[in-house]
Design a protein around this motif. Structure first.
Motif, PDB file in Angstrom:
ATOM      1  N   LEU A 250      38.353  60.837  93.943  1.00 34.57           N
ATOM      2  CA  LEU A 250      37.408  61.604  94.744  1.00 34.57           C
ATOM      3  C   LEU A 250      36.342  62.230  93.866  1.00 34.57           C
ATOM      4  O   LEU A 250      35.202  62.413  94.297  1.00 34.57           O
ATOM      5  CB  LEU A 250      38.142  62.689  95.535  1.00 34.57           C
ATOM      6  CG  LEU A 250      39.270  62.213  96.466  1.00 34.57           C
ATOM      7  CD1 LEU A 250      39.755  63.369  97.333  1.00 34.57           C
ATOM      8  CD2 LEU A 250      38.828  61.050  97.339  1.00 34.57           C
ATOM      9  N   SER A 251      36.688  62.554  92.617  1.00 37.30           N
ATOM     10  CA  SER A 251      35.725  63.155  91.694  1.00 37.30           C
ATOM     11  C   SER A 251      34.624  62.179  91.315  1.00 37.30           C
ATOM     12  O   SER A 251      33.571  62.583  90.828  1.00 37.30           O
ATOM     13  CB  SER A 251      36.429  63.650  90.430  1.00 37.30           C
ATOM     14  OG  SER A 251      37.156  62.591  89.827  1.00 37.30           O
ATOM     15  N   SER A 252      34.847  60.875  91.538  1.00 34.61           N
ATOM     16  CA  SER A 252      33.836  59.855  91.248  1.00 34.61           C
ATOM     17  C   SER A 252      33.033  59.490  92.490  1.00 34.61           C
ATOM     18  O   SER A 252      32.233  58.557  92.462  1.00 34.61           O
ATOM     19  CB  SER A 252      34.497  58.591  90.696  1.00 34.61           C
ATOM     20  OG  SER A 252      35.213  58.870  89.515  1.00 34.61           O
ATOM     21  N   GLY A 253      33.259  60.209  93.578  1.00 30.26           N
ATOM     22  CA  GLY A 253      32.511  59.945  94.803  1.00 30.26           C
ATOM     23  C   GLY A 253      33.288  59.212  95.871  1.00 30.26           C
ATOM     24  O   GLY A 253      32.725  58.836  96.903  1.00 30.26           O
ATOM     25  N   GLY A 254      34.583  59.000  95.641  1.00 31.45           N
ATOM     26  CA  GLY A 254      35.404  58.324  96.634  1.00 31.45           C
ATOM     27  C   GLY A 254      35.613  59.177  97.880  1.00 31.45           C
ATOM     28  O   GLY A 254      35.345  60.384  97.878  1.00 31.45           O
ATOM     29  N   ASP A 255      36.071  58.545  98.935  1.00 32.50           N
ATOM     30  CA  ASP A 255      36.343  59.241 100.187  1.00 32.50           C
ATOM     31  C   ASP A 255      37.855  59.338 100.413  1.00 32.50           C
ATOM     32  O   ASP A 255      38.633  58.584  99.819  1.00 32.50           O
ATOM     33  CB  ASP A 255      35.706  58.492 101.365  1.00 32.50           C
ATOM     34  CG  ASP A 255      34.192  58.393 101.223  1.00 32.50           C
ATOM     35  OD1 ASP A 255      33.573  59.435 100.926  1.00 32.50           O
ATOM     36  OD2 ASP A 255      33.648  57.291 101.405  1.00 32.50           O
TER      37      ASP A 255
END
Length: 341
Positions: A250-255
């Motif tokens: 999630l910290s890399s932009g995942g959902d």
């Protein structure tokens, strides 16, 4: 005497959560005023516990240290019969010299060739998917490992496994959260480029108070697009979803998709037993499943475990997730406040 200047004014996420929910159980939170990254919790029964960043005073020191070392954790999990991703640890040149090892970057490449590309390379410590690479070529391999060795003296090389990525958070004998992690992606509208769609996604994060910062300059995104015969200037068709990273952090932009109420009882038992076997009370278990976590376990791997599962990115992905995390940490506080022999 002059007053000490404030060095930092923003309280980290976990401190904000504890300050908000602690009064519900009659507890008090004291946060160190200068850096504001460490705090003390005093419970009604007089018990005191501490936290620093995402590390909470609930797991034993030894078990926490093992969990933070991916290679050691994998060794012990494998010895107990858990399905982990196989692999080997390799060392930076300086560390090879210090411990008189030949397991340097060249040995790592030979191992990668032996197990077959693509492979995953990642730092032995660290979190949030930083410096985790899925690589396909010799050039990518050396570039990625050199990036890892700038920050960590130990790197893991593993075969790439595929499936659906999940995190299950366990507290003692209960599953308190489970969610699927979907890699960073954009959905085309037929007119905007991938670069423009990324900007739109970043604005949506800001509007929802999610503090994730997307990094278009991340070489992993460019490489992943290239494998799909795309560039940042490509214009996806309306409704087409383009995945930009291999890892789903999630910290890399995942959902995230909440699956707490859907987890199969066998997966629940597995993750609770693993948490106990690793000597932990609070644990984030990351799973790669060839199928769904709602189904009876068949083919799956334990990617890693986390003794300090930070949930800030998950909480900031939506209002309902924020409510889930507050309820989760209330249970953590209640458990921490109980005196144990």
């Amino acid at each position: 005497m002059a007053k000490k200047p404030k060095l930092r004014t923003t309280t980290p996420f976990i401190g904000q959560i504890f300050e908000k929910i602690a009064p519900k159980i009659g507890a008090k939170v004291l946060i160190e005023p200068d850096w504001r990254i460490a705090g003390q919790i005093t419970f009604k029964n007089g018990r005191r516990c501490y936290f620093r960043h995402n590390t909470i005073d609930i797991n034993s020191l030894g078990a926490s240290d093992i969990a933070k070392d991916k290679d050691y954790a994998n060794f012990f999990m494998a010895q107990m019969g858990y399905s982990v991703v196989p692999g080997r640890a390799f060392f930076s040149e300086k560390w090879c010299e210090a411990i008189r090892s030949r397991l340097n970057i060249d040995a790592a490449y030979r191992y990668a060739v032996k197990i077959g590309f693509p492979v995953v390379v990642k730092p032995n410590s660290g979190s949030q998917g930083k410096n985790v690479y899925k690589v396909y070529t010799k050039r990518e391999f050396y570039r990625s490992l050199r990036a890892i060795f700038k920050e960590d003296r130990v790197a893991l090389v593993q075969p790439a496994v595929t499936g659906n990525d999940y995190r299950v958070v366990v507290l003692d004998d209960k599953i308190i959260s489970a969610y699927q992690r979907v890699p960073l992606n954009v959905t085309g509208d037929g007119s905007k480029t991938i670069r423009q769609l990324l900007r739109v996604k970043q604005r949506s994060f800001v509007a929802s108070s999610r503090d994730t910062r997307l990094r278009p300059q991340d070489p992993r995104i460019k490489d992943y697009l290239k494998r799909q015969h795309l560039t940042f200037a490509s214009v996806p068709r309306r409704g087409d979803t383009i995945t930009l990273l291999a890892n789903a952090n999630l910290s890399s932009g995942g959902d995230s998709i909440d699956v707490t109420k859907k987890i199969h009882p066998d997966f629940a038992k597995l993750t609770i037993r693993l948490t106990k076997d690793m000597g932990l009370r609070l644990c984030g278990v990351d799973l790669m499943i060839n199928g769904s976590i709602a189904e009876r376990p068949d083919k799956f791997w334990i990617l890693e475990i986390n003794s300090a599962p930070g949930l800030d990115h998950y909480a900031r992905s939506g209002r309902s997730q924020q409510t889930i995390v507050e309820a989760l940490y209330l249970k953590v506080l209640q458990s921490m406040g109980q005196r144990r022999s």
